[in-house]
Design an enzyme around this catalytic site. Structure first.
Site, short mmCIF file in Angstrom:
data_model
loop_
_atom_site.label_atom_id
_atom_site.label_comp_id
_atom_site.label_asym_id
_atom_site.label_seq_id
_atom_site.Cartn_x
_atom_site.Cartn_y
_atom_site.Cartn_z
N ARG A 48 0.87 -1.39 -0.33
CA ARG A 48 -0.31 0.26 -0.41
C ARG A 48 0.95 1.52 0.47
O ARG A 48 1.78 1.25 0.40
CB ARG A 48 -1.36 0.13 1.52
CG ARG A 48 -0.04 -0.05 2.32
CD ARG A 48 -1.45 0.54 3.34
NE ARG A 48 -0.93 0.68 5.03
CZ ARG A 48 -1.64 0.29 6.41
NH1 ARG A 48 -2.43 0.22 6.11
NH2 ARG A 48 -0.74 0.41 6.92
N ASN A 100 -4.84 7.92 4.08
CA ASN A 100 -4.66 7.46 5.12
C ASN A 100 -3.30 7.61 5.54
O ASN A 100 -2.38 7.19 4.20
CB ASN A 100 -4.85 5.73 4.76
CG ASN A 100 -4.54 5.29 6.37
OD1 ASN A 100 -5.40 5.66 6.88
ND2 ASN A 100 -3.63 4.73 6.54
N GLU A 101 -2.73 8.35 6.77
CA GLU A 101 -1.34 8.06 7.53
C GLU A 101 -0.43 8.93 6.60
O GLU A 101 0.77 8.60 5.42
CB GLU A 101 -0.97 7.15 7.72
CG GLU A 101 -2.20 7.01 9.09
CD GLU A 101 -1.51 5.46 9.85
OE1 GLU A 101 -0.23 5.01 8.93
OE2 GLU A 101 -1.56 5.45 10.57
N GLU A 156 -7.26 6.01 15.80
CA GLU A 156 -6.39 4.28 15.70
C GLU A 156 -5.68 5.00 16.74
O GLU A 156 -4.84 4.74 17.01
CB GLU A 156 -6.24 4.04 14.59
CG GLU A 156 -6.68 3.77 13.02
CD GLU A 156 -5.62 3.88 12.22
OE1 GLU A 156 -4.74 2.90 12.69
OE2 GLU A 156 -6.04 3.72 10.65
N TRP A 202 3.35 -4.86 13.67
CA TRP A 202 4.70 -4.80 13.26
C TRP A 202 6.00 -4.05 13.99
O TRP A 202 7.02 -3.79 13.17
CB TRP A 202 3.56 -3.84 12.05
CG TRP A 202 3.51 -3.05 12.88
CD1 TRP A 202 2.36 -3.01 13.04
CD2 TRP A 202 4.01 -1.39 13.68
NE1 TRP A 202 1.52 -1.43 13.73
CE2 TRP A 202 2.47 -0.74 14.49
CE3 TRP A 202 4.68 -1.45 14.40
CZ2 TRP A 202 2.65 0.33 15.03
CZ3 TRP A 202 4.68 0.09 15.32
CH2 TRP A 202 4.08 0.62 15.45
N GLU A 237 -2.02 -7.79 8.18
CA GLU A 237 -2.29 -7.61 9.53
C GLU A 237 -3.08 -8.52 10.43
O GLU A 237 -3.38 -8.03 10.92
CB GLU A 237 -3.04 -6.55 9.13
CG GLU A 237 -2.44 -5.04 8.40
CD GLU A 237 -2.13 -3.14 9.28
OE1 GLU A 237 -3.57 -3.39 8.35
OE2 GLU A 237 -2.27 -2.83 8.93
N LYS A 238 -3.51 -10.14 9.84
CA LYS A 238 -4.24 -11.05 10.28
C LYS A 238 -3.37 -11.37 11.89
O LYS A 238 -4.83 -11.76 12.77
CB LYS A 238 -3.93 -11.96 9.64
CG LYS A 238 -2.82 -12.87 9.11
CD LYS A 238 -2.83 -13.63 7.96
CE LYS A 238 -1.74 -14.46 8.35
NZ LYS A 238 -1.37 -13.54 6.90
N PHE A 239 -2.51 -11.00 12.19
CA PHE A 239 -2.05 -10.92 13.68
C PHE A 239 -2.30 -9.51 14.66
O PHE A 239 -1.67 -9.72 15.34
CB PHE A 239 -0.61 -11.83 13.95
CG PHE A 239 -0.66 -13.07 13.26
CD1 PHE A 239 -1.11 -14.24 14.16
CD2 PHE A 239 0.36 -13.31 12.15
CE1 PHE A 239 -1.47 -15.10 13.54
CE2 PHE A 239 0.19 -14.75 11.63
CZ PHE A 239 -0.86 -15.14 12.12
C1 GLA Z 1 -1.49 2.13 10.51
C2 GLA Z 1 -2.83 2.43 9.90
C3 GLA Z 1 -3.45 1.39 9.59
C4 GLA Z 1 -3.09 0.05 10.05
C5 GLA Z 1 -2.66 0.29 11.62
C6 GLA Z 1 -1.81 -1.06 12.56
O1 GLA Z 1 -2.17 3.10 11.97
O2 GLA Z 1 -3.54 3.45 8.82
O3 GLA Z 1 -4.05 0.70 7.79
O4 GLA Z 1 -2.75 -0.07 9.44
O5 GLA Z 1 -1.41 1.06 11.48
O6 GLA Z 1 -1.28 -0.35 13.09
#
Ligand code: GLA
Ligand code: ZN
Length: 673
Positions: A114, A152-153, A312, A320, A360-362
């Site tokens: 991504r 996103n971010e 979030e 990660w 991100e399944k974990f």
């Molecule tokens: C970021 C992203 C999310 C996700 C989280 C996981 O904040 O915006 O989509 O990947 O990290 O911690």
């Protein structure tokens, strides 16, 4: 100016990222039922859905999103709708391979993750505007819509692209910023190492070079990359404002200094309608609740003190980091409510339902793989109820006792190569000063060096290497007007082009501090020095020493050994009505706390020694009342003195005198009066 809040929410927001597209529609009914059970009021939808919304060029499929939004709306759950522009579809890259970003080493990154975006790319810009327009036209007045979530971010995972399109865009940025090549040569000091340019056309991004490149060029490239991302944000925002009037637009920040270092959030804070933030605990052995408090304070500060929204965080472990511990029982609630104490009008998570597939399944979620019969889901449901009981906190503002100066641009400059010591780290200094203030139970705002600081009795300057003359003047006015300043070493050294201020160090602060620094003398790895001070009290320091020459300042601590033995280490300068302290070496948190206690006396701030260690006490106030948050991060039961009696909102009980806060618990008292 009225504060802008998500539409249709009456209390605090509670919920998370929701990715219905990862699940068969049969699961959606259960999602919504369990969301209601957990007290969810707001979900972020569609952030990564471009390929599903536009499966082939120009062919759109909004059916699934229509059904999902309608289902949420019927259940009374509000929606923070994403523009999916952080992941263009695979077909887009087949048509426009040059929209993939290129690293400084010349490697073009691939599709399949991504955030693989060259923000200068015209095809990307056009496609992002198109999908945003279509979403705004279709959902701009959808009854479930509370706000828009752009992209996103920004800034992660790719902070800058070094491709040819960006090179041309950078030249236009230089033309706009400097007016021509002569001014660029001057600002970048290109007389050094024969780097002079005859024309802007000769200038490239700071790509990989044989040895260290031009620092001012590198610094400007960070500014350019940040401004380029902001251009793309404002382009989407303006479309949304036009087609979906009255609905606030945000993009999720990551203000934690360790999580995103490529974006100047002071500038971004001015562009969003509502500041939102993502925060994850970095489990590196340090006190995670202090790092959280700092990120929350920084977020509130970029929001200008107004309420913001935690968009979030995690219910438990992330996936990660090298090691991803689960949160301890109660820790999620402490984390959530600490953000609320520091100005968030809600607590949201990544994500609602834990993914079965993908990278991100974990990563933990509100509804884990284990389902509803799990500790996490029980705690989520309890937190949902707790958040609901705090509805009256909404819209109030966190009260601050002091300010810490922070500037992303200074940090960028300081992290360039070939500095006096690689062990000096501006962020580490900001963390350490913050932690010392936290341990004194002082709530801080972050502030810009050029801003008006007069409302703060105490202003701390961790290590602001890059400081304009205007910033130096502002600090002088602040101190002369009666303020108390505490300044770290390696502050006020260079101007906005990374050029050393003329004359002895620290050019921007000599007069304020009443001293000059003749030479830096950083220490070797592991080397330590001792400082002796008032009443023979000793402090330890490492990383940095320097040769300070007082010119009006008095010496309070002196180096007892090391390269600067016998010279001033910590000084105090009276000027006008105020005082400026200088700390010329790297003190640990305890040493800083000692110096700050003395400075606090100058500032007329009384120490809160009555509050136990690791019990966080923060106040929010506004039209709906005054609220005291007490968060016990320690393993021992604690008592917190209340200035007036009140009602504890989580238990509904009356509270007076000394409030009991059990180990690991949170209490929120609405104070009478
Ligand atoms: C970021 C992203 C999310 C996700 C989280 C996981 O904040 O915006 O989509 O990947 O990290 O911690
Ligand atoms: Zn590019």
């Amino acid at each position: 100016m009225p504060e802008i809040t998500p539409r249709g929410l009456t209390g605090l927001a509670f919920g998370g990222d929701y990715n219905p597209e990862q699940w068969p529609e049969a699961v959606w009914e259960e999602d919504v039922r369990l969301m209601r059970e957990a007290g969810v009021t707001l979900v972020s939808v569609g952030i990564f859905s471009w390929a599903l919304l536009e499966p082939a060029p120009g062919a759109h499929d909004f059916g699934w999103l229509d059904r999902s939004l309608d289902l949420l709306h019927d259940a009374g759950i509000r929606v923070d709708l994403g523009t999916p522009t952080v992941v263009p579809p695979a077909w887009f890259y087949r048509a426009h391979p040059d929209a993939l970003p290129v690293t400084a080493e010349g490697v073009r990154l691939a599709f399949g993750s991504r955030g693989a975006i060259c923000h200068s790319n015209p095809a990307y810009r056009a496609a992002a505007a198109d999908i945003t327009t279509r979403l705004a036209e279709r959902y701009g007045d959808h009854p479930a819509l509370a706000m828009w979530h752009v992209h996103n971010e920004y800034g992660v995972p790719v902070s800058a692209c070094y491709c040819d399109t960006c090179a041309a865009h950078f030249r236009r940025w230089l033309e706009r910023t400097y007016g021509g090549v002569d001014a660029v040569n001057e600002a970048w000091g290109t007389a050094f190492w024969g780097q002079r340019y005859a024309s802007l056309d000769e200038i490239d991004p700071p790509r990989a070079t044989p040895t260290v490149g031009n620092p001012a060029q590198a610094l400007d490239y960070r500014r350019f990359a940040d401004a380029t991302m902001r251009e793309n944000f404002t382009a989407e925002r303006d479309i949304l404002h036009r087609l979906s009037p009255g609905v606030p637009v945000t993009t999720n920040f990551m203000t934690a200094l360790s999580q995103c270092d490529s974006v100047d959030y002071w500038a971004w804070g001015r562009e969003v309608d509502l500041v939102t933030n993502d925060h994850y605990l970095i489990t590196d052995g340090r006190r995670t609740h202090v790092n959280l408090a700092m990120a929350a304070d920084l977020t509130r500060s970029v929001a200008g003190g107004a309420p913001w929204l935690l968009l979030e965080h995690s219910t438990s472990g992330v996936n990660w980091q090298p090691r991803n511990p689960a949160k301890a029982p109660g820790q999620m609630a402490r984390n959530s409510l600490a953000h609320v104490a520091r100005g968030s009008d809600g607590a949201m998570f990544f994500q609602w339902r834990q993914s079965r597939r993908g990278a991100e399944k974990f990563h933990s979620a509100m509804l884990p793989h284990g389902g509803t019969e799990t500790r996490v889901f029980r705690e989520v449901t309890e937190l949902g109820a707790a958040v609901q009981s705090l509805a009256s906190v909404r819209g109030t503002r966190t009260e601050a006792d002091a300010a810490v100066l922070w500037d992303w641009q200074s940090w960028w400059a300081q992290n360039l190569d070939w500095r006096p010591s690689q062990d000096h780290d501006a962020r580490e200094r900001a963390d350490a000063f913050y932690e010392a203030l936290y341990d004194h139970h002082l709530t801080v705002d972050f502030a810009r060096p050029e801003g008006d600081l007069s409302r703060y009795p105490l202003v701390v300057v961790p290590a602001l290497y890059l400081m304009t003359e205007a910033a130096g003047d502002s600090l002088r006015r602040y101190a002369e007007g009666g303020g108390t300043l505490v300044v770290s070493y390696f502050s006020g050294i260079v101007d906005e082009h990374d050029a050393v201020h003329e004359g002895p160090y620290p050019g921007a602060l000599r007069d304020v501090l009443g001293l000059t620094v003749e030479e830096f003398s950083p220490l070797l790895e592991g080397e330590r020095v001792r400082l002796t001070g008032p009443g023979g009290a000793e402090l330890q320091a490492d990383v940095w020493t320097e040769f300070v020459v007082p010119r009006g300042a008095e010496t309070v601590w002196t180096y007892a050994d090391g390269p600067a033995a016998g010279r001033p280490a910590v000084t105090r300068h009276r000027l006008g009505e105020g005082t400026a302290w200088y700390v010329s070496t790297r003190l640990g948190t305890d040493g800083l706390a000692t110096v700050l206690a003395r400075a606090a006396e100058d500032a007329g701030i009384s120490p809160r020694d009555d509050l136990p260690h690791d019990v966080e006490v923060v106040r929010r106030s506004g039209d709906s009342g005054r609220f005291l948050f007490a968060i016990n991060h320690s393993g021992a039961d604690a008592k917190v003195p209340l200035e007036t009696p009140g009602t504890e909102l989580l238990t509904g009980e009356r509270a007076a005198g000394r409030l009991a806060v059990p180990a690991g618990a949170v209490r929120v008292v609405r104070l009478d009066g």
